[in-house]
Design a protein around this motif. Structure first.
Motif, mmCIF file in Angstrom:
data_model
loop_
_atom_site.group_PDB
_atom_site.id
_atom_site.type_symbol
_atom_site.label_atom_id
_atom_site.label_comp_id
_atom_site.label_asym_id
_atom_site.label_seq_id
_atom_site.Cartn_x
_atom_site.Cartn_y
_atom_site.Cartn_z
ATOM 1 N N THR A 94 0.806 -1.218 0.000
ATOM 2 C CA THR A 94 0.000 0.000 0.000
ATOM 3 C C THR A 94 0.839 1.268 0.000
ATOM 4 N N SER A 95 2.105 1.200 0.460
ATOM 5 C CA SER A 95 2.965 2.381 0.483
ATOM 6 C C SER A 95 4.416 1.937 0.427
ATOM 7 N N VAL A 96 5.253 2.790 -0.160
ATOM 8 C CA VAL A 96 6.675 2.477 -0.314
ATOM 9 C C VAL A 96 7.491 3.687 0.125
ATOM 10 N N ASP A 97 8.702 3.401 0.572
ATOM 11 C CA ASP A 97 9.638 4.447 0.991
ATOM 12 C C ASP A 97 11.005 4.089 0.415
ATOM 13 N N PHE A 98 11.704 5.061 -0.150
ATOM 14 C CA PHE A 98 13.012 4.791 -0.731
ATOM 15 C C PHE A 98 13.921 5.989 -0.530
ATOM 16 N N ASP A 99 15.185 5.825 -0.963
ATOM 17 C CA ASP A 99 16.144 6.921 -0.846
ATOM 18 C C ASP A 99 16.040 7.822 -2.077
ATOM 19 N N ASN A 100 17.065 8.624 -2.311
ATOM 20 C CA ASN A 100 17.014 9.628 -3.374
ATOM 21 C C ASN A 100 17.726 9.181 -4.647
ATOM 22 N N GLY A 101 17.914 7.878 -4.826
ATOM 23 C CA GLY A 101 18.552 7.373 -6.026
ATOM 24 C C GLY A 101 17.700 7.585 -7.269
ATOM 25 N N SER A 102 18.359 7.742 -8.402
ATOM 26 C CA SER A 102 17.641 8.002 -9.650
ATOM 27 C C SER A 102 16.822 6.810 -10.124
ATOM 28 N N GLU A 103 17.115 5.600 -9.613
ATOM 29 C CA GLU A 103 16.320 4.439 -10.016
ATOM 30 C C GLU A 103 14.902 4.501 -9.477
ATOM 31 N N PHE A 104 14.677 5.280 -8.411
ATOM 32 C CA PHE A 104 13.339 5.432 -7.837
ATOM 33 C C PHE A 104 12.741 6.810 -8.116
ATOM 34 N N LEU A 105 13.563 7.845 -8.015
ATOM 35 C CA LEU A 105 13.045 9.198 -8.216
ATOM 36 C C LEU A 105 13.026 9.540 -9.701
ATOM 37 N N ASN A 106 12.055 9.006 -10.401
ATOM 38 C CA ASN A 106 11.845 9.353 -11.805
ATOM 39 C C ASN A 106 10.356 9.250 -12.093
ATOM 40 N N TRP A 107 9.949 9.866 -13.211
ATOM 41 C CA TRP A 107 8.529 9.933 -13.528
ATOM 42 C C TRP A 107 7.914 8.554 -13.751
ATOM 43 N N ALA A 108 8.675 7.639 -14.334
ATOM 44 C CA ALA A 108 8.129 6.319 -14.646
ATOM 45 C C ALA A 108 7.771 5.549 -13.373
ATOM 46 N N VAL A 109 8.670 5.561 -12.374
ATOM 47 C CA VAL A 109 8.390 4.838 -11.132
ATOM 48 C C VAL A 109 7.228 5.491 -10.390
ATOM 49 N N LEU A 110 7.177 6.819 -10.380
ATOM 50 C CA LEU A 110 6.071 7.498 -9.705
ATOM 51 C C LEU A 110 4.746 7.229 -10.409
ATOM 52 N N ALA A 111 4.772 7.120 -11.733
ATOM 53 C CA ALA A 111 3.552 6.763 -12.459
ATOM 54 C C ALA A 111 3.116 5.341 -12.118
ATOM 55 N N TRP A 112 4.090 4.439 -11.957
ATOM 56 C CA TRP A 112 3.777 3.056 -11.558
ATOM 57 C C TRP A 112 3.140 3.046 -10.168
ATOM 58 N N CYS A 113 3.680 3.837 -9.253
ATOM 59 C CA CYS A 113 3.109 3.924 -7.906
ATOM 60 C C CYS A 113 1.687 4.492 -7.948
ATOM 61 N N GLU A 114 1.482 5.503 -8.768
ATOM 62 C CA GLU A 114 0.144 6.089 -8.869
ATOM 63 C C GLU A 114 -0.844 5.108 -9.488
ATOM 64 N N LYS A 115 -0.387 4.333 -10.445
ATOM 65 C CA LYS A 115 -1.261 3.338 -11.087
ATOM 66 C C LYS A 115 -1.767 2.317 -10.080
ATOM 67 N N HIS A 116 -0.895 1.892 -9.168
ATOM 68 C CA HIS A 116 -1.263 0.878 -8.174
ATOM 69 C C HIS A 116 -1.700 1.509 -6.848
ATOM 70 N N GLN A 117 -1.892 2.833 -6.843
ATOM 71 C CA GLN A 117 -2.400 3.565 -5.677
ATOM 72 C C GLN A 117 -1.517 3.351 -4.449
ATOM 73 N N LEU A 118 -0.232 3.553 -4.651
ATOM 74 C CA LEU A 118 0.737 3.403 -3.567
ATOM 75 C C LEU A 118 1.152 4.777 -3.053
ATOM 76 N N ASP A 119 1.120 4.953 -1.736
ATOM 77 C CA ASP A 119 1.647 6.170 -1.131
ATOM 78 C C ASP A 119 3.173 6.130 -1.179
ATOM 79 N N VAL A 120 3.797 7.274 -1.473
ATOM 80 C CA VAL A 120 5.243 7.332 -1.673
ATOM 81 C C VAL A 120 5.855 8.326 -0.697
ATOM 82 N N THR A 121 6.928 7.916 -0.028
ATOM 83 C CA THR A 121 7.752 8.822 0.785
ATOM 84 C C THR A 121 9.212 8.538 0.464
#
Length: 372
Positions: free
Chosen positions: A234-261
């Motif tokens: 339901t929610s994920v938390d990660f560091d500031n690496g470019s593998e997570f902080l990009n539009w594609a991963v955030l779109a994937w999180c939004e698609k599956h309704q995941l809260d992101v921190t």
């Protein structure tokens, strides 16, 4: 103050010659007389001894070794075969683990050193003793590996920050994510990365190796984690690496309704749970070598399947449950009794029947493999 110094000097002379029990009694007396704390009283005694030149004359007799050399070698082998856990975890599983290793003759070169006396010694070791005796052996391991995390400046302002002071969310679907670089001694060129996902509430952890940090390879790893997690993510938390902080991963999180921190840059304690798994699960099994290509990626994913079965089902972990104050007034963490992540999930009653049956089958396979 002059009177206190005279009193302290008197106590210091007796303190220098006293044994451990008598030193504690003298400290209590100085605290009652002066109103100081024990820490301040101890420090005042040291300063008084330094002023009189008595500190240099003190000769502390080293404590004799309680356990035999054979017991130390057996302990090192059990620790190595158990996946190099800390003393707190190894002490919790020592009886069952050592009995199995002896029964199936799996102690290798130290098997001939196993006697009834040696077994009694190893069984009687406390967690602190295990850590103390294993420290030189642990320090001889490979050095710390390189880090491939670079703070990404895109999208950071739009993602809320979760720090170590905020605590762990009371959410069975919350997972911390991170990646580990299998780069050897250089980050140059293409090498494999392992995606780590851990649930801080129960300790359940999943590992998946991908070709590189491009979204085309990270996305299948994220999907694998989402579909193989015992609880719905339901929610994920990660560091500031470019593998997570990009539009594609955030779109994937939004698609599956995941809260992101996300955590703060260069503050690994914000993601302490997944950072601990990176060291204890990934580095202690894949070491710090360089891995490349599809063949080694398949081998690593086969290895992670075995590691996850063993760690999640058989090896206990502890969870912080609060704080307490020591007799010296210091804050100290309080932990619950060691439990496996599998047992924690069952006790929480957050799994549906299908997942319970699936995990029970996996546990039975692990036990059969150990007994076979």
């Amino acid at each position: 103050m002059a009177t206190r110094r005279d009193i302290t000097k008197k106590y210091a002379r007796a303190y220098q010659r006293a044994d451990k029990l008598e030193k504690s009694r003298l400290l209590n007396g100085l605290v009652e007389t002066t109103g100081w704390t024990r820490d301040h009283a101890r420090r005042a005694i040291r300063q008084a001894l330094a002023r009189t030149g008595a500190v240099a004359q003190q000769k502390r007799t080293p404590r004799p070794r309680k356990y035999s050399y054979d017991a130390l070698l057996v302990l090192q082998e059990v620790w190595r075969l158990s996946g190099a856990p800390s003393g707190k975890y190894l002490a919790a599983i020592m009886d069952d683990t050592l009995a199995r290793l002896v029964q199936f003759n799996e102690l290798g070169k130290v098997q001939k050193r196993v006697t009834a006396e040696v077994l009694d010694e190893v069984y009687s070791m406390s967690a602190a003793t295990i850590d103390r005796y294993l420290k030189p052996y642990k320090d001889a391991q490979l050095p710390v590996a390189l880090s491939g995390t670079k703070p990404s400046h895109i999208l950071r302002s739009s993602i809320p920050v979760r720090t170590a002071m905020d605590g762990t969310p009371n959410d069975p679907g919350f997972y911390e994510l991170d990646t580990v670089a299998h780069c050897g001694h250089t980050l140059k060129g293409e090498h494999l990365w392992t995606l780590t996902a851990t649930n801080p509430k129960y300790g359940w952890t999943m590992l998946r190796t991908v070709r590189n940090k491009a979204y085309a390879n990270v996305h299948p790893g994220l999907e694998w984690v989402r579909t193989h997690a015992p609880t719905r993510v339901t929610s994920v938390d990660f560091d500031n690496g470019s593998e997570f902080l990009n539009w594609a991963v955030l779109a994937w999180c939004e698609k599956h309704q995941l809260d992101v921190t996300r955590g703060r840059p260069y503050q690994s304690n914000d993601n302490a749970h997944v950072e601990q798994r990176n060291g204890d699960w990934v580095r202690k099994h894949a070491f710090r070598y360089r891995y490349e290509g599809d063949y080694e990626m398949r081998l690593l994913n086969e290895l992670w399947g075995l590691v996850m079965q063993r760690k999640n089902h058989l090896l206990p972990c502890v969870k912080a449950v609060g704080w307490k104050h020591t007799s010296a007034g210091r804050k100290q963490r309080v932990y619950d009794a060691p439990q496996t992540p599998y047992a924690r999930l069952l006790a929480a009653h957050v799994l549906d029947e299908r997942v319970i049956q699936k995990l029970a089958v996996a546990l039975r396979d692990v036990v059969n493999a150990l007994d076979g």
